[in-house]
Design an enzyme around this catalytic site. Structure first.
Site, short mmCIF file in Angstrom:
data_model
loop_
_atom_site.label_atom_id
_atom_site.label_comp_id
_atom_site.label_asym_id
_atom_site.label_seq_id
_atom_site.Cartn_x
_atom_site.Cartn_y
_atom_site.Cartn_z
N SER A 165 26.67 48.10 55.75
CA SER A 165 26.91 47.00 56.68
C SER A 165 27.88 45.98 56.09
O SER A 165 28.38 45.12 56.82
CB SER A 165 25.58 46.30 56.98
OG SER A 165 25.03 45.84 55.76
N HIS B 54 22.59 45.88 48.40
CA HIS B 54 23.09 44.57 47.98
C HIS B 54 22.43 44.11 46.67
O HIS B 54 22.96 43.25 45.98
CB HIS B 54 22.80 43.52 49.06
CG HIS B 54 23.76 43.56 50.22
ND1 HIS B 54 23.81 44.62 51.09
CD2 HIS B 54 24.70 42.66 50.64
CE1 HIS B 54 24.74 44.37 52.01
NE2 HIS B 54 25.30 43.20 51.75
N1 DGL Z 1 22.91 47.01 52.19
C1 DGL Z 1 22.04 47.44 53.20
C2 DGL Z 1 20.82 48.16 52.69
O1 DGL Z 1 20.89 48.82 51.67
C3 DGL Z 1 21.77 46.54 54.40
C4 DGL Z 1 21.93 45.06 54.29
C5 DGL Z 1 21.92 44.40 55.67
O2 DGL Z 1 22.90 44.56 56.40
O3 DGL Z 1 20.92 43.75 56.02
O4 DGL Z 1 19.78 48.15 53.29
#
Ligand code: DGL
Length: 262
Positions: free
Chosen positions: A8, A184
């Site tokens: 995302s 993240h």
């Molecule tokens: N980086 C993503 C994950 O591993 C999603 C983060 C998001 O868009 O809330 O879940």
């Protein structure tokens, strides 16, 4: 043919760092669905729809494998995305993270920090229990922590206080292993390490995803024959904003980001 990778936003860039190190001669296309960030508070149906259109785009440009560098998508959409991609393999984060955690834990008490949707689906708990029903799994979601990273602020006091609040219950349960169940979160490594102390193993599923891709490439003789590589970074949102963030989080400098409308 390149490998397609998507998330995302900036989270998947951490996965890209690992993949670029392990596959120095491969071509990559990275897609950040920044226009639709965040994924972690959306419904399963929305996530399936958003990720399907990215997978269809990657198929249309021609990729030899797809890495879903997002736990939220991985927790709800892998079987469906694999049915859309048919003969192109789709690699997700959950199975990799669950396996790595089980290889790491000694007391079979595993914590997972993720987005709210990943926590709600219990994708990690289910996968870990499928592999070992004796494990105890403690899941917690935090969108605020994801948003701090997406905004480029991963090491401030607010991140520390939030991580402390979110992790305190599972620390009381004496987890010896913590899965960073959102792509993240490796960018919060130092914050998380400070909160959990030195006795908890922190597991980043990206390494196991890369190992799975290595295994697949070796078995199917899929490695690139050339000794140079191209890496394209695309976003569905603002390309300057994404370029600024990519230069914070990526281990390489990228000259430009292109915008795609999908
Ligand atoms: N980086 C993503 C994950 O591993 C999603 C983060 C998001 O868009 O809330 O879940």
């Amino acid at each position: 043919m390149p490998v397609g990778v998507f998330d995302s936003g900036v989270g998947g860039l951490g996965v890209m760092n690992v993949l670029m190190r392990d596959f120095p001669y491969e071509n990559f296309i990275y897609i950040a669905d920044s226009r639709n960030f965040p994924y972690g508070t959306k419904s399963e149906q929305e996530i399936i729809k958003l990720s399907e259109r990215i997978v269809r785009y990657l198929i249309s440009v021609g990729v030899k494998a797809i890495v879903v560098a997002c736990n939220t998508v991985s927790s709800v959409a892998i079987p469906y995305l694999q049915s859309v991609a048919t003969d192109i393999p789709v690699f997700g984060m959950i199975q990799a993270g669950a396996e790595l955690a089980l290889k790491t834990t000694k007391n079979l008490k595993i914590g997972v920090i993720s987005t709210p949707l990943t926590a709600k689906t219990h994708a990690y708990r289910n996968e870990i229990h499928r592999l070992n029903e004796n494990a105890s799994v403690f899941e917690v979601g935090s969108q605020e922590l994801v948003n701090l990273v997406e905004d480029g602020n991963s090491e401030n006091k607010k991140a520390f206080l939030l991580a402390e609040e979110k992790l305190s219950d599972m620390l009381k349960k004496e987890v010896d292993t913590l899965i960073l169940g959102c792509t993240h979160f490796p960018f919060l490594y130092r914050v998380v390490r400070t909160v959990v102390g030195k006795n908890v193993n922190i597991v980043d599923p990206s390494y196991e995803v890369s190992a799975k891709l290595t295994e697949y490439f070796s078995k199917n003789n899929l490695y690139a024959k050339n000794r140079f590589s191209s890496r394209k970074f695309l976003t569905t949102g603002d390309k300057e904003a994404f370029l600024d963030k990519a230069n914070i989080f990526l281990d390489i400098d990228i000259g430009e980001v292109a915008r795609i409308d999908i």
